[in-house]
Design an enzyme around this catalytic site. Structure first.
Site, PDB file in Angstrom:
ATOM      1  N   TYR A 108       0.842  -1.206   0.000  1.00  0.00           N
ATOM      2  CA  TYR A 108       0.000   0.000   0.000  1.00  0.00           C
ATOM      3  C   TYR A 108       0.871   1.248   0.000  1.00  0.00           C
ATOM      4  O   TYR A 108       1.866   1.315   0.730  1.00  0.00           O
ATOM      5  CB  TYR A 108      -0.881  -0.006   1.258  1.00  0.00           C
ATOM      6  CG  TYR A 108      -1.813   1.181   1.357  1.00  0.00           C
ATOM      7  CD1 TYR A 108      -2.820   1.381   0.409  1.00  0.00           C
ATOM      8  CD2 TYR A 108      -1.696   2.101   2.409  1.00  0.00           C
ATOM      9  CE1 TYR A 108      -3.676   2.467   0.513  1.00  0.00           C
ATOM     10  CE2 TYR A 108      -2.559   3.187   2.512  1.00  0.00           C
ATOM     11  CZ  TYR A 108      -3.545   3.363   1.557  1.00  0.00           C
ATOM     12  OH  TYR A 108      -4.401   4.439   1.648  1.00  0.00           O
ATOM     13  N   ASP A 121       9.067   2.655   0.607  1.00  0.00           N
ATOM     14  CA  ASP A 121       7.992   3.371   1.283  1.00  0.00           C
ATOM     15  C   ASP A 121       8.012   2.909   2.744  1.00  0.00           C
ATOM     16  O   ASP A 121       7.523   1.827   3.066  1.00  0.00           O
ATOM     17  CB  ASP A 121       6.655   3.055   0.600  1.00  0.00           C
ATOM     18  CG  ASP A 121       5.488   3.719   1.304  1.00  0.00           C
ATOM     19  OD1 ASP A 121       5.698   4.309   2.387  1.00  0.00           O
ATOM     20  OD2 ASP A 121       4.369   3.649   0.770  1.00  0.00           O
ATOM     21  N   LYS A 131       3.570   9.064   9.232  1.00  0.00           N
ATOM     22  CA  LYS A 131       3.109   8.561  10.538  1.00  0.00           C
ATOM     23  C   LYS A 131       3.948   9.080  11.705  1.00  0.00           C
ATOM     24  O   LYS A 131       3.822  10.220  12.094  1.00  0.00           O
ATOM     25  CB  LYS A 131       3.076   7.025  10.525  1.00  0.00           C
ATOM     26  CG  LYS A 131       2.040   6.464   9.533  1.00  0.00           C
ATOM     27  CD  LYS A 131       1.739   5.019   9.826  1.00  0.00           C
ATOM     28  CE  LYS A 131       0.963   4.328   8.735  1.00  0.00           C
ATOM     29  NZ  LYS A 131      -0.434   4.680   8.643  1.00  0.00           N
TER      30      LYS A 131
END
Ligand SMILES: Cc1ncc(COP(=O)(O)O)c(C=O)c1O
Length: 423
Positions: free
Chosen positions: A128, A228, A256
């Site tokens: 993702y 990522d 995050k």
């Protein structure tokens, strides 16, 4: 009021998501007053726990020392925190702040395309990279529709993802080197980059040989390799999955944790590629990137304080040891009941897959017993342990030994609950 009751598709689960009212440390309370030990930690974003004093102090200090939340000009904090992240992730590189993970991955694509003059993007099935059209495919395809394991076909994860994005894409099978090698080599002339979660779903490790081979091949072919690390940054290791594998990709996307609970993202990496963002560059080669709130003092100050705390001696090890204790205890509980399972994850997070087989990629996840896992998670929630069903467990420095003990007990009770038969 909101479609499905959520403001982000990922926050929905059956039968319905739970509305929370407040949080403190490692605990959250729902609108009915029920208390939970929280292992969602906002999908891993909160590594000091909810409402940490460090975060509160850092946020307050922005008002007392800077005096505003955003200025629209470069600020000292951009240098200070930017340098910290740059030194940890790409010592000789450059960095740009964004407001989210998806902005970092989108920017990485745009830069790679400009740098190589090519368009095709290779990504791995099951990985993702944010809710952005260019990358919103083959994140969660059902196995039946996604072609052969060794040559997956791109499947859009949303209605209205333009076919143009699918034809600009190549989907690779994670942890299958022979197939990945073949696909990359045969599309090398068109490939602008290879982007990946260096741990699938943040927890499924790449085989070290697979990761090493991929770094070498992409370097030999001049294809930028993008890690990522929005999930894995500061969670797998302080310097992320790159440190775990001893591999430096060309670009690293962060998000995050680096905002300490406030919105943020960052792209850090190779001097030459990142240099294309320099507004002084000749117009033809220059890559545009902007954002009103990029590098705002509030997110940066809170992020900086969070990362500083995490880097203090012993802090990360404490998190890692507590996480290991919990995952071993849950695994023991499953083994005692002869329930086939595989535990995956490093550092401050892990996940449990209901299968006795090794879990190496999305197809293996799909072949695990997801019905049993969902049942277990709902049982856990009803007993005061909160995680998004089927999602990973993320711990924080606020989680205590008591939390671990309580979770072990509730987990055992949940395992002993009777699962309804399927029709
Ligand atoms: C690996 C990865 N990349 C990108 C993103 C997107 O980040 P954001 O939700 O901040 O846009 C996420 C979000 O969970 C992620 O896990």
């Amino acid at each position: 009021m909101t479609p499905g009751g959520v403001n982000a598709g990922i926050k929905f689960f059956e039968p319905y998501p739970i509305f929370m009212r407040r949080a403190r440390g490692s605990h959250v309370w729902d609108v009915d007053g029920n208390e939970y030990v929280d292992y969602l930690m906002s999908y891993g974003a909160l590594i000091l726990g909810h409402g940490s004093e460090i975060v509160v102090r850092a946020a307050e200090s922005v008002f007392t020392s800077v005096g505003t939340t955003v200025m629209g000009t470069p600020t000292e904090m951009e240098i200070e925190y930017g340098k910290t992240l740059r030194d940890l992730y790409h010592k000789d590189g450059l960095l740009r702040f964004t407001n989210s993970g998806l902005e970092a991955t989108s920017l990485a694509l745009r830069l790679s395309r400009a740098y190589t003059g090519k368009r095709k993007v290779a990504k791995f099935e099951g990985h993702y990279h944010g809710a952005v059209d260019h990358l919103l495919f083959s994140y969660s395809p059902s196995t039946g529709s996604a072609g052969k394991a060794e040559s997956p076909v791109p499947i859009a994860d949303s209605a209205e993802v333009d076919n143009r994005f699918l034809s600009d894409s190549l989907v690779l099978p994670f942890n299958d080197w022979e197939a990945t090698h073949k696909l990359i080599v045969s599309h090398a002339k068109e490939l602008a980059c290879v982007i990946m979660e260096p741990f699938e779903e943040g927890v499924i490790a790449g085989d070290p040989r697979f990761m090493g081979n991929l770094r070498k091949l992409t370097r030999d072919l001049g294809i930028p390799l993008i890690y990522d690390e929005v999930k894995t940054g500061f969670r797998v290791r302080l310097c992320g999955a790159g440190e775990f594998y001893s591999i430096t990709p060309d670009l690293t996307c962060l998000g995050k944790i680096i905002g300490g609970g406030l919105p943020i993202g960052a792209l850090v990496g190779d001097l030459e590629i990142m240099g294309l963002l320099d507004p002084r560059k000749e117009r033809k080669r220059r890559v545009f990137h902007s954002g009103t709130f990029n590098g705002n003092p509030l997110s940066l100050s809170v992020g900086n304080a969070t990362v500083e705390e995490l880097r203090r001696k012993g802090r990360f090890d404490t998190l890692r040891m507590r996480t290991t204790r919990l995952k071993q205890a849950l695994s023991r509980s499953l083994s005692q009941r002869q329930i086939p399972h595989t535990v995956a994850g490093e550092g401050g997070m892990f996940n449990i897959y209901m299968t006795s087989k090794p879990v190496r990629n999305h197809r293996d996840v799909q072949n695990s017993d997801m019905r049993l896992r969902r049942f277990l998670d709902i049982e856990l929630i009803s007993r005061g342990v909160y995680l998004k069903p089927e999602n990973r467990y993320c711990l924080s420095l606020a989680h205590t030994e008591d939390d671990v003990e309580t979770t072990k007990e509730r987990f055992a009770e949940s395992l002993d609950a009777e699962m309804p038969r399927s029709n």
